[in-house]
Design an enzyme around this catalytic site. Sequence first.
Site, mmCIF file in Angstrom:
data_model
loop_
_atom_site.group_PDB
_atom_site.id
_atom_site.type_symbol
_atom_site.label_atom_id
_atom_site.label_comp_id
_atom_site.label_asym_id
_atom_site.label_seq_id
_atom_site.Cartn_x
_atom_site.Cartn_y
_atom_site.Cartn_z
ATOM 1 N N CYS A 71 0.817 -1.229 0.000
ATOM 2 C CA CYS A 71 0.000 0.000 0.000
ATOM 3 C C CYS A 71 0.843 1.267 0.000
ATOM 4 O O CYS A 71 0.368 2.329 -0.403
ATOM 5 C CB CYS A 71 -0.950 0.011 1.191
ATOM 6 S SG CYS A 71 -2.082 -1.370 1.156
ATOM 7 N N HIS B 298 -3.624 7.384 1.949
ATOM 8 C CA HIS B 298 -3.967 6.029 1.518
ATOM 9 C C HIS B 298 -5.384 5.732 2.009
ATOM 10 O O HIS B 298 -5.718 5.996 3.168
ATOM 11 C CB HIS B 298 -2.970 5.037 2.110
ATOM 12 C CG HIS B 298 -3.348 3.610 1.887
ATOM 13 N ND1 HIS B 298 -3.701 3.137 0.641
ATOM 14 C CD2 HIS B 298 -3.442 2.555 2.746
ATOM 15 C CE1 HIS B 298 -3.999 1.843 0.746
ATOM 16 N NE2 HIS B 298 -3.852 1.472 2.003
ATOM 17 N N ASN C 46 -10.086 -0.077 -0.657
ATOM 18 C CA ASN C 46 -8.624 -0.014 -0.539
ATOM 19 C C ASN C 46 -8.006 -0.617 -1.807
ATOM 20 O O ASN C 46 -8.084 -1.823 -2.018
ATOM 21 C CB ASN C 46 -8.198 -0.791 0.715
ATOM 22 C CG ASN C 46 -6.703 -0.767 0.952
ATOM 23 O OD1 ASN C 46 -5.927 -0.366 0.078
ATOM 24 N ND2 ASN C 46 -6.300 -1.203 2.132
#
Length: 321
Positions: A113, A248, A278
């Site tokens: 990520c 994020h 996500n």
Amino acid sequence: MIRSAITGSGSALPQRCVSNEELARQVDTSDEWIVERTGIRQRYIAGEGETTSSLAIEAARKACEDAGIDSKSIDLIILATATPDNTFPATATRVQDALGCNGGIAFDVAAVCSGFLYALATADSMLRTGMAKRALVIGSETFSRILDWEDRTTCVLFGDGAGAVVLEARESDTDGAGVISSSLHADGAQHELLYVDGGPSTTQTVGHVRMRGREVFRHAVVNLAQVLGEVLEESGLSIADVDWLVPHQANARILDATARKLGIDPERVVVTVDRHANTSAASVPLAFDTARKDGRIKPGDLVMFEAMGGGFTWGASLIRM
Ligand code: UT7
């Protein structure tokens, strides 16, 4: 002095959008639980023919178009992904070939990520030392392909997509635009909290995402506040100077907690987790492109990126648009 300026951005999503209600027909979950715990309402899932490279190529083409440049003039491609098309070669080389800029530098970065933050800081260093002049920094993922669709604690959280930026080396006195400071970290001791239980060298399979969400959440809030403080301190700027935080997009509650810790107005935080879920390395450039294209992020704005993911890895960058 050379600065790396973001001169264009683009993004891509798969065609198929999957709502929480649709997921709840396949997995023991509910729209209510997902929205309350994560803020996610839907995600895009790659279908047949849609891959990490096809999404990356679409996002990259749009970024070049937005920057008003010929994609053949790109001499560096760094693609952040945990879901490459193949174990090797790097997915970045597929993008390079599709864009027709063969011969330059192209490689992937694996920091899950945080991958886009790692890729951006690497590209920035390479541009500032003169190794390249015009880069594409891409985050692209098809996380749906490494999810265990029977594990409700992970499969409801992720989506697929891609985002890209064109990063160009410029004399810093042009207009002050560019990456001002970046900070990256990793802590390999936290491997077990977020990882994939497969790989070429261990199981010879791709494996599935495994996460101890509650513990990841706790670390995320602490690590992100720390790294954001570092980039501000290094630049001599304060949170009051920041126009937009592009975080994020893992969980709306993490975004709220980080904004509170930093003391930034929630109106200044770009949130797309409700629409995209996500998307790992794609989430920051996807959110950034969304906020640029809808007119929120403007030339001259001070923008802060942050991300935290498997490894653990985490990082932040401060950029003048
Ligand atoms: O991108 C990389 C970084 N990743 C992250 O930052 C993710 C960080 N973590 C999170 O976002 C949150 O921890 C989650 C969204 C993953 C989970 O939220 P939580 O509030 O921490 O829930 P929990 O894991 O503590 O689970 C609470 C309950 C459990 O039931 P019991 O044990 O209390 O009876 C779970 O079994 O919720 C249950 N649960 C679900 N229920 C319905 C877990 N997943 C689901 C689900 N639907 N999908």
